[in-house]
Design an enzyme around this catalytic site. Sequence first.
Site, mmCIF file in Angstrom:
data_model
loop_
_atom_site.group_PDB
_atom_site.id
_atom_site.type_symbol
_atom_site.label_atom_id
_atom_site.label_comp_id
_atom_site.label_asym_id
_atom_site.label_seq_id
_atom_site.Cartn_x
_atom_site.Cartn_y
_atom_site.Cartn_z
ATOM 1 C CB CYS A 292 0.328 0.654 9.198
ATOM 2 S SG CYS A 292 1.794 -0.063 8.607
ATOM 3 C CB CYS B 155 0.860 -2.742 13.299
ATOM 4 S SG CYS B 155 1.215 -2.412 11.564
ATOM 5 C CB CYS C 221 3.722 -3.629 16.074
ATOM 6 S SG CYS C 221 5.474 -3.255 15.872
ATOM 7 C CB CYS D 112 5.622 -5.963 8.800
ATOM 8 S SG CYS D 112 6.873 -5.271 9.925
ATOM 9 C CB CYS E 87 2.587 7.285 3.474
ATOM 10 S SG CYS E 87 2.864 5.946 4.654
ATOM 11 C CD GLU F 184 -2.313 -1.102 2.882
ATOM 12 O OE1 GLU F 184 -3.191 -1.921 3.113
ATOM 13 O OE2 GLU F 184 -1.913 -0.278 3.711
#
Length: 366
Positions: free
Chosen positions: A349, A133, A130, A126, A119, A105
């Site tokens: 995110c 997230c 986290c 990932c 961004c 994205e």
Amino acid sequence: MPNLQQRDPFAVWWNGRAREAGFENAEALAAAFALPRYRLAQIYRAATKELAPGYDAITVLPADLRERLRTALKWSSLVVEREATSKDGQTTKFLFALADGKEVEAVLMRHRGGRTTACISSQAGCALKCDFCATGQGGFFRNMTALEIFDQAVHVARRARQEKLSLTNLVFMGMGEPFLNYDAVMDSVALLNDGQGFNLGARHITISTAGVVTGIERFAGEGIQINLAISLHAPDDTLRTSLMPINKKWPIATLVGAVKSYVAATNRKVFYEYLMLAGVNDRPEDARQLADLLGGPLHHVNLIPYNATDAPYRCADPATMRRFQSILRERGVPSTIRHTMGDDIAAACGQLRVESSRKESKAASA
Ligand code: SAH
């Protein structure tokens, strides 16, 4: 290991394009197409500086060459799968598919003060998990190439230009951890920064890390003016480890120590990102502890409203955020409360990808 000054954006672009088309490198590609250096330069310029929409638009090339290039080489590493604009018109989010179908994205933000920010993502997925997230929940797929990273910026800039806007800033705050894909990210920065090409000034680029200390140390030696942001989100190790498992590997003292060394070595300001999570990290004592941690020059805290995801967190309310900020201020820590952008289009995110796969699974079960 090359530093940024030694990274050649022209070579990064052409080697990347060549590899996508199955060639070993730019030389092999240039030989196969009998392309002299000036032709390579014309194409690079059209793609990165003029933001041309495709080979057909490069009218300085002979028509038959345009045709041969169009069928053999990609113009972009990305295909747009979805584009969504927030109701207030400030934020547009893009969901891209890479060649192997992985999704990433990027976001275009039109700020009220006139800035226009892209961004972008640095990895498909990932690995850091986290807890708050959406990208972390989805897991890690692979590193993006420098060209895949860069082509997001090209796409966003071209989209902005339709509205007569030009990109003024770029942040690595999309999917992924930039410092776990260090070389590709720095190669993409060389492309973004190239005065003969995309020409975005280093001081207008920000890399955000969850706290990869080895990356911060290496970055300190680059000798460049790119901004560094640290996703801190908690002032003590117990809380930070529960939110960000990377804190086990590099706890707060190690992280803040590395940042202080970076500041001492570069004399550049560092931005600490602090998500405001209701009842989790937004108490007055959290603010006091945060202030104690960050004493010293050249730092700024960005207090970020949390965009809701499937994770069990809510954003702190505005009064709590203001109280938090005033405690920081009393203790001499400069901060800004960021305003939310694009919450109606799931701009946090990793959220657009989550929505997309949810729709797919609905379709599959229908
Ligand atoms: N891995 C890097 C860069 C990507 S995340 C990093 O951690 O800094 C970019 C920023 O968005 C980070 O500060 C991250 O904590 C924050 N973020 C993640 N999910 C969010 C959400 N739902 N709402 C607001 N910010 C979020």
